[in-house]
Design an enzyme around this catalytic site. Sequence first.
Site, PDB file in Angstrom:
ATOM      1  CG  ASN A 211      49.061  34.434  44.336  1.00 52.26           C
ATOM      2  OD1 ASN A 211      49.400  34.743  43.048  1.00 52.26           O
ATOM      3  ND2 ASN A 211      49.169  35.435  44.983  1.00 52.26           N
ATOM      4  CG  ASP A 280      43.815  38.710  50.490  1.00 51.18           C
ATOM      5  OD1 ASP A 280      44.326  39.327  50.176  1.00 51.18           O
ATOM      6  OD2 ASP A 280      42.945  36.927  49.966  1.00 51.18           O
ATOM      7  CG  PHE A 324      43.877  44.153  37.798  1.00 45.76           C
ATOM      8  CD1 PHE A 324      44.088  45.190  38.103  1.00 45.76           C
ATOM      9  CD2 PHE A 324      43.792  43.246  36.477  1.00 45.76           C
ATOM     10  CE1 PHE A 324      45.113  46.107  36.805  1.00 45.76           C
ATOM     11  CE2 PHE A 324      43.978  43.793  36.283  1.00 45.76           C
ATOM     12  CZ  PHE A 324      44.704  44.984  35.759  1.00 45.76           C
ATOM     13  CE  LYS A 338      37.363  41.878  45.991  1.00 47.95           C
ATOM     14  NZ  LYS A 338      38.356  40.588  45.575  1.00 47.95           N
ATOM     15  CE  LYS A 342      40.540  45.621  48.354  1.00 44.86           C
ATOM     16  NZ  LYS A 342      41.627  44.182  48.202  1.00 44.86           N
TER      17      LYS A 342
HETATM   18  O1  PMT Z   1      49.961  38.134  37.522  1.00 44.06           O
HETATM   19  P1  PMT Z   1      49.444  37.541  36.392  1.00 44.06           P
HETATM   20  O2  PMT Z   1      49.744  35.464  35.641  1.00 44.06           O
HETATM   21  O3  PMT Z   1      49.620  38.420  35.036  1.00 44.06           O
HETATM   22  O4  PMT Z   1      47.506  37.276  36.813  1.00 44.06           O
HETATM   23  C1  PMT Z   1      46.942  38.320  36.438  1.00 44.06           C
HETATM   24  C2  PMT Z   1      46.295  38.867  38.006  1.00 44.06           C
HETATM   25  C3  PMT Z   1      45.084  37.340  37.661  1.00 44.06           C
HETATM   26  C4  PMT Z   1      47.165  38.067  39.230  1.00 44.06           C
HETATM   27  C5  PMT Z   1      45.556  39.779  37.626  1.00 44.06           C
HETATM   28  O5  PMT Z   1      44.875  40.849  36.248  1.00 44.06           O
HETATM   29  C6  PMT Z   1      44.497  40.291  39.214  1.00 44.06           C
HETATM   30  O6  PMT Z   1      43.811  39.981  39.113  1.00 44.06           O
HETATM   31  N1  PMT Z   1      45.554  40.946  40.326  1.00 44.06           N
HETATM   32  C7  PMT Z   1      44.366  41.216  41.357  1.00 44.06           C
HETATM   33  C8  PMT Z   1      44.914  39.945  42.588  1.00 44.06           C
HETATM   34  C9  PMT Z   1      43.817  40.279  43.198  1.00 44.06           C
HETATM   35  O7  PMT Z   1      44.320  40.423  44.489  1.00 44.06           O
HETATM   36  O8  PMT Z   1      42.428  40.566  43.394  1.00 44.06           O
HETATM   37  P2  PMT Z   1      42.465  40.684  44.967  1.00 44.06           P
HETATM   38  O9  PMT Z   1      40.560  40.813  44.270  1.00 44.06           O
HETATM   39  O10 PMT Z   1      42.301  39.438  45.766  1.00 44.06           O
HETATM   40  O11 PMT Z   1      42.492  41.828  45.457  1.00 44.06           O
HETATM   41  C10 PMT Z   1      41.485  43.549  44.743  1.00 44.06           C
HETATM   42  C11 PMT Z   1      42.577  43.861  45.005  1.00 44.06           C
HETATM   43  O12 PMT Z   1      43.213  44.043  46.151  1.00 44.06           O
HETATM   44  C12 PMT Z   1      43.720  43.708  43.968  1.00 44.06           C
HETATM   45  O13 PMT Z   1      43.701  44.971  43.089  1.00 44.06           O
HETATM   46  C13 PMT Z   1      45.165  43.564  44.685  1.00 44.06           C
HETATM   47  O14 PMT Z   1      45.862  44.130  43.635  1.00 44.06           O
HETATM   48  C14 PMT Z   1      44.583  44.913  45.719  1.00 44.06           C
HETATM   49  N2  PMT Z   1      44.958  43.551  47.151  1.00 44.06           N
HETATM   50  C15 PMT Z   1      44.389  42.041  47.615  1.00 44.06           C
HETATM   51  C16 PMT Z   1      45.065  41.969  49.195  1.00 44.06           C
HETATM   52  C17 PMT Z   1      46.290  42.953  49.842  1.00 44.06           C
HETATM   53  N3  PMT Z   1      46.588  42.546  50.623  1.00 44.06           N
HETATM   54  N4  PMT Z   1      46.521  44.021  49.068  1.00 44.06           N
HETATM   55  C18 PMT Z   1      46.059  44.603  48.140  1.00 44.06           C
HETATM   56  O15 PMT Z   1      46.155  45.227  48.294  1.00 44.06           O
END
Ligand code: PMT
Length: 400
Positions: A211, A280, A324, A338, A342
Amino acid sequence: MMNRIAGKNIVMGMTGGIACYKAVDLISRLKKAGAEVDVILTEAAQEFITPLTVQTMAKSPCHVDMFKPIDSFNPEHISLAKKADLIVIAPATANVIGKIANGIADDFLTTVLMASRSKILIAPAMNTYMYTNPIFQENLKKLESLNYELIKPETGLLACGDEGVGKLEEPAKIMEYIDYLLTEKDLDGKKVVVTAGPTEESIDPVRFITNKSSGKMGYEIAREAKARGAETILISGKTNLDAPVGVHRVNVQTTVEMLNAIEEYFDSCDLLIKAAAPADYRVQNTSDKKIKKTDENLNITLVENPDIAKHFGEKKGNRFIIGFAAETDSFIENAKKKIEKKNLNFIVLNDVTKEGAGFNADTNIVTIINMLGEEKKFPKMSKREVAKVILDEYLLELKK
Ligand code: PMT
């Protein structure tokens, strides 16, 4: 860089080496960051750079003369030593390091150093044989044991034509160290694990799913945590970024690797910050040979990856976990779900549809939502500033 340097009095000593030309860039960076800079040139430094160049960059008179008449009973070397928030010697020659280590104060710079109570940061630069000379190394060790701050020189091709260790560290890195030294250590004693960047899931030996995460957000959090005194571990997917000074980086490729890397540090950490964007899904059957093009559609089956944040949320104990949320719709609602799913302490919601927010930008626009559903909205800020408010919020939540 976020600005803890603004308004600070930095006294900079330059000694006689070709790296003086590089140190001029450091003066310029300090001025741009809003510091007041007083530069002392040794006699040898004036062979490499003129007082005119230095004072033009520093926008204040350059100090060269120990015995110039004084207009009040306030000897210049003593007043400079007293006003300094930090003294930086860049470049520092073997000669000046030898003098400091042996208590010699025979010129303007070394008398200021002798009279100083502030922190002193030394950035050596010299020929590699001089640098590795055991006498010099003994002097360095002595300074280290006396709590002088040292920035190791870089390795590379030196001005004299030799190759090896001895190049003055890059001004950007010296600035980072200065920022570290001027930052209050309110995370002292804490161990912080930060994840950053994308993960990659292979399809075949030459193709993968990933991504747009650049890692900038997570790297700035790691930089800020380290500057504030935390032992900081950065678990990073593939990025183009250098590890922040003093941060221990662990490189990973896949989401499963990221989970396993965190596992190593989780038990002993106080805080886990999940700024990474882990994939994911991963490919069910990765091909070990390059998949050939055919005239038909290609179907790839994706299987779910572990949810890392949820995995650690389930065994959180008294640790703190910050997640995040990168959302494109139903922002607040999705972010709140979330937190619960989580078991996070709070979530940082970035609206990735906005210009200057989320993936790959240098800035971010975030809302922090805690377990009680309380929201704090922040304006567009640099990612370093966002890192600061996240860690401030962590300390506030701890006090509740
Ligand atoms: O890296 P940059 O270019 O500076 O951009 C920053 C960012 C946009 C990547 C960062 O600010 C951000 O939002 N990171 C989380 C991205 C994400 O995966 O979001 P999500 O809404 O899909 O996941 C929610 C949370 O679960 C996140 O904390 C993620 O790290 C975590 N997660 C997600 C998928 C997974 N399989 N395991 C996880 O732990």
